[in-house]
Write an enzyme that holds these catalytic residues in place. Structure first.
Site, PDB file in Angstrom:
ATOM      1  N   LYS A 153      48.877  45.486  34.224  1.00 15.79           N
ATOM      2  CA  LYS A 153      49.671  45.151  32.768  1.00 15.79           C
ATOM      3  C   LYS A 153      50.742  46.417  33.046  1.00 15.79           C
ATOM      4  O   LYS A 153      50.423  47.500  32.905  1.00 15.79           O
ATOM      5  CB  LYS A 153      48.833  45.027  31.650  1.00 15.79           C
ATOM      6  CG  LYS A 153      48.502  43.908  31.222  1.00 15.79           C
ATOM      7  CD  LYS A 153      47.915  43.950  29.672  1.00 15.79           C
ATOM      8  CE  LYS A 153      47.837  42.503  29.036  1.00 15.79           C
ATOM      9  NZ  LYS A 153      47.383  42.602  27.737  1.00 15.79           N
TER      10      LYS A 153
ATOM     11  N   ARG B   9      38.042  28.218  15.630  1.00 15.07           N
ATOM     12  CA  ARG B   9      37.496  27.926  16.639  1.00 15.07           C
ATOM     13  C   ARG B   9      35.955  28.139  16.527  1.00 15.07           C
ATOM     14  O   ARG B   9      35.328  27.750  17.338  1.00 15.07           O
ATOM     15  CB  ARG B   9      37.903  28.833  17.832  1.00 15.07           C
ATOM     16  CG  ARG B   9      39.522  29.119  17.915  1.00 15.07           C
ATOM     17  CD  ARG B   9      39.752  29.783  19.354  1.00 15.07           C
ATOM     18  NE  ARG B   9      39.786  29.090  20.462  1.00 15.07           N
ATOM     19  CZ  ARG B   9      39.844  29.721  21.721  1.00 15.07           C
ATOM     20  NH1 ARG B   9      40.343  30.803  21.971  1.00 15.07           N
ATOM     21  NH2 ARG B   9      40.155  28.864  22.648  1.00 15.07           N
TER      22      ARG B   9
ATOM     23  N   GLU C 119      34.542  33.347  19.644  1.00 18.57           N
ATOM     24  CA  GLU C 119      34.492  33.379  18.377  1.00 18.57           C
ATOM     25  C   GLU C 119      33.266  32.570  17.792  1.00 18.57           C
ATOM     26  O   GLU C 119      32.794  33.062  16.814  1.00 18.57           O
ATOM     27  CB  GLU C 119      35.942  32.681  17.794  1.00 18.57           C
ATOM     28  CG  GLU C 119      37.106  33.378  17.925  1.00 18.57           C
ATOM     29  CD  GLU C 119      37.840  33.153  19.274  1.00 18.57           C
ATOM     30  OE1 GLU C 119      38.847  33.728  19.382  1.00 18.57           O
ATOM     31  OE2 GLU C 119      37.400  32.456  20.086  1.00 18.57           O
TER      32      GLU C 119
END
Length: 623
Positions: free
Chosen positions: A280, A395, A367
């Site tokens: 990243k 979700r 979740e």
């Protein structure tokens, strides 16, 4: 902005595929510099996009897009993809009102094959596309690009489990950058990290090749043995057990490795799995050093880097109010534990993790698991607080109903980003939470109008012996300083903030400033309702008997929202008073500045006044 001659010659992947291989490193360099320049001017996701530059180029170079389908998981690493597929000039309007989205959108480009922004959907979608091609007799590939953070979600493994028993042409590319938004967690991440840091394994491999190289037959035997040993120490075993042909890991920034590997995979049939390692922030030292800070950025000077704080002067964000309350409450009650589904920074849990590491649980992008895990903790007498964005709570709706509410367990939801969130757009607006929670029995639901009310509501929810939710918006509040002393609010009781005539405005949560401003101009009554459930029915009925028009204001879908609940209460009371329900309309709302978006849906003061005056004129005409 400086010129990028090679990049500016690419307006579609077909032009990219016409380049010579030796030109691609220069293209990657220009694309990376363009990304830094562009995102520093508009804001957006930076470090994740810098990490996928070479991978993006390689995929479009090898595969015949858009005929071959690429599905980008989450989608916040697709800026390079957008630039190479004809949207380079449109990047100046990235995530701005009427500009291009920060995520893939099918309506935006034929190269955006699937709309993504929530995590871990790419393998399922790409598998559907691959099976569809097979059923239709079309010779094309489907490629899912998924990060190691997104691989922590159960949905990704459900898709792998299904794909492995099919012979569809699916390629899963695991973009392993050892970083989701927050630091990665879970056993899978640990496996990948051990592999990448396994110097002993790699040193032994190189030494063995050197020693055995004098005897080709012995070297070949050693290679075969190595393949069996490797299967016991690399994640290839896991994915091959799912039925995939596993390749990797390979360097995701080395085009001379990426392109031949992808070309080989292009020739293969059936489910393939390519493990690439990226970094990243690659190529921008500041983002490499702090990829979390540079994950989602506002406008900044890319030479100097991000400076100082973006907080509103003199005002706390609601996220900060929650963060402070959580640590204060934890100091008072050792039963408190905090849970986040991979949103430590965004949900304000950094300080809590530092001060109470044994009571902090990041469960990864999971979740559903987060809520049922919290339910299990609550069963054993702990007091779980789940910090979650409104858009991600969607979700885990079954878990909220079945595992928490049905069992009436004291799990507290701290719901951040309720309402319109701005530049992230339709996929991230918290437009539905009040609607989908209102119908769930046993729920206590509150919406604060200011920072102090938020703190007291968090305390109220925590003290409640059952499922509870405090839903607050993104950004700063009204500038009300939270009181250190915490007191529980009377359950189900709103408050009058202004006494007027003819019109009563019932405000829920973030709409209070606009309600008060409109109330002043209309000489209307204004009530801060505070509780979404249980609704203050006594106050609603009293106001209905004293006024000609009831106006409900909510930064939530009007369908099945608080306005609908107010109408239900009045109907049951036998009152025929007019009700004007103002909230989010029945369509998905695009990205843009929050204030601008509120105006487009009629929830700024001027549009609220116009809607009320229009309804009053209708009432007067009837009379």
């Amino acid at each position: 902005m400086p010129s990028f001659p090679l990049l500016e010659s690419i307006n579609a992947p077909a032009e990219l595929r016409a380049l010579e291989r030796k030109q691609l490193p220069l293209l990657a360099s220009e694309l990376r510099e363009f990304l830094i320049e562009s995102v520093s001017r508009t804001g957006g996701h930076l470090s994740s996009n810098l990490g996928t530059v070479e991978l993006t180029i390689a995929l479009h170079y090898v595969f015949n897009t858009p005929e071959d389908r690429i599905v980008w998981d989450v989608g916040h690493q697709t800026y390079g993809h957008k630039i190479l597929t004809g949207r380079r000039e449109a990047m100046s309007g990235l995530r701005q009102f009427e500009g291009i989205s920060g995520f893939p959108r099918r309506s935006e480009s034929e190269y955006d094959t699937f709309g993504t922004a929530h995590s871990s959907t790419s393998i399922s979608a790409a598998l559907g596309m691959a099976v569809a091609a097979q059923r239709k007799g079309e010779d094309r590939h489907a490629i899912a690009v998924i990060g190691d953070g997104a691989m922590s979600a159960g949905m990704a493994f459900e898709a792998l489990n299904n794909a492995g028993v099919m012979d569809a042409n699916l390629l899963v590319v695991l973009n392993d950058n050892e970083m989701s938004i927050s630091p990665p967690v879970g056993a899978l991440t640990n496996i990948l990290a051990r592999l990448l840091s396994g110097r002993t394994y790699n040193f032994a491999r190189r030494a063995g090749e050197k020693v055995l190289g004098v005897s080709p037959s012995m070297l070949e035997l050693a290679k075969r043995v190595e393949e069996h040993v490797k299967g016991m120490v690399t994640p290839g075993t896991l994915f091959e057990e799912f039925g995939f042909n596993y390749i990797g890991p390979i360097d995701g920034h080395d085009l001379d490795v990426l392109i031949p590997t992808l070309q080989n995979l292009h020739k293969l049939k059936g489910p393939q799995f390519l493990h690439v390692v990226t970094r990243k922030g690659q190529g921008y030292k500041l983002a490499e050093a702090d990829p979390i800070l540079y994950h989602g950025v506002g406008k900044f000077d890319h030479n100097a880097g991000i400076q100082g704080s973006s907080k509103s002067a003199g005002k706390l964000s609601y996220t900060q109010v929650f963060s402070d309350w959580l640590c204060d409450m934890a100091a008072q009650d050792e039963r408190l534990v905090a849970i986040t589904p991979a949103m430590r920074e965004g949900s304000g849990l950094v300080r809590f993790e530092q001060e109470y590491p044994q009571r902090y649980f990041d469960v990864g992008i999971a979740e559903q698991h987060a809520l049922t895990f919290a339910a299990g903790l609550a069963c054993e007498g702990l007091k779980p607080v789940v910090a979650i964005y409104s858009t991600f709570l969607q979700r885990a709706y079954d878990q909220l109903i079945h595992d928490i509410a049905l069992q009436n367990l004291p799990v507290m939801l701290a719901i951040d980003r309720g309402g319109l969130v701005g530049a992230d757009g339709a996929t991230h607006h918290g437009a539905f939470d009040l609607s989908f929670m209102l119908c769930v029995p046993n729920m206590l639901i509150m919406a604060p109008a200011d920072e102090n009310e938020c703190r007291q509501m968090l305390y109220t929810a925590y003290q409640h012996n059952g499922p509870s939710a405090v839903r607050y918006p993104r950004g700063a509040g009204m500038g009300v300083t939270p009181v250190a002393t915490m007191q529980a609010l009377p359950l189900g009781k709103g408050e009058l903030r202004r006494q007027g005539q003819r019109v009563a405005l019932l405000s829920f949560g973030s709409m209070l400033p606009a309600a008060l401003e409109a109330g002043e101009q209309l000489d209307a009554t204004v009530a801060n309702m505070r509780f979404v459930k249980p609704l203050d029915a006594e106050l609603v009925v009293a106001l209905a008997r004293q006024h000609e028009l009831i106006v409900t204001l909510e930064e939530n879908a009007t369908i099945s929202g608080t306005g609908s609940e107010v109408s239900r209460v009045l109907e049951e009371a036998g009152l025929a008073v007019q009700v004007l329900r103002l909230g989010l309309p029945d369509h998905f709302i695009d990205h843009g500045d929050q204030a601008q978006l509120l105006a487009t849906v009629g929830l700024d003061t001027q549009h609220i006044l116009h809607s009320i005056r229009q309804r009053l004129a209708q009432i007067d005409a009837r009379n």
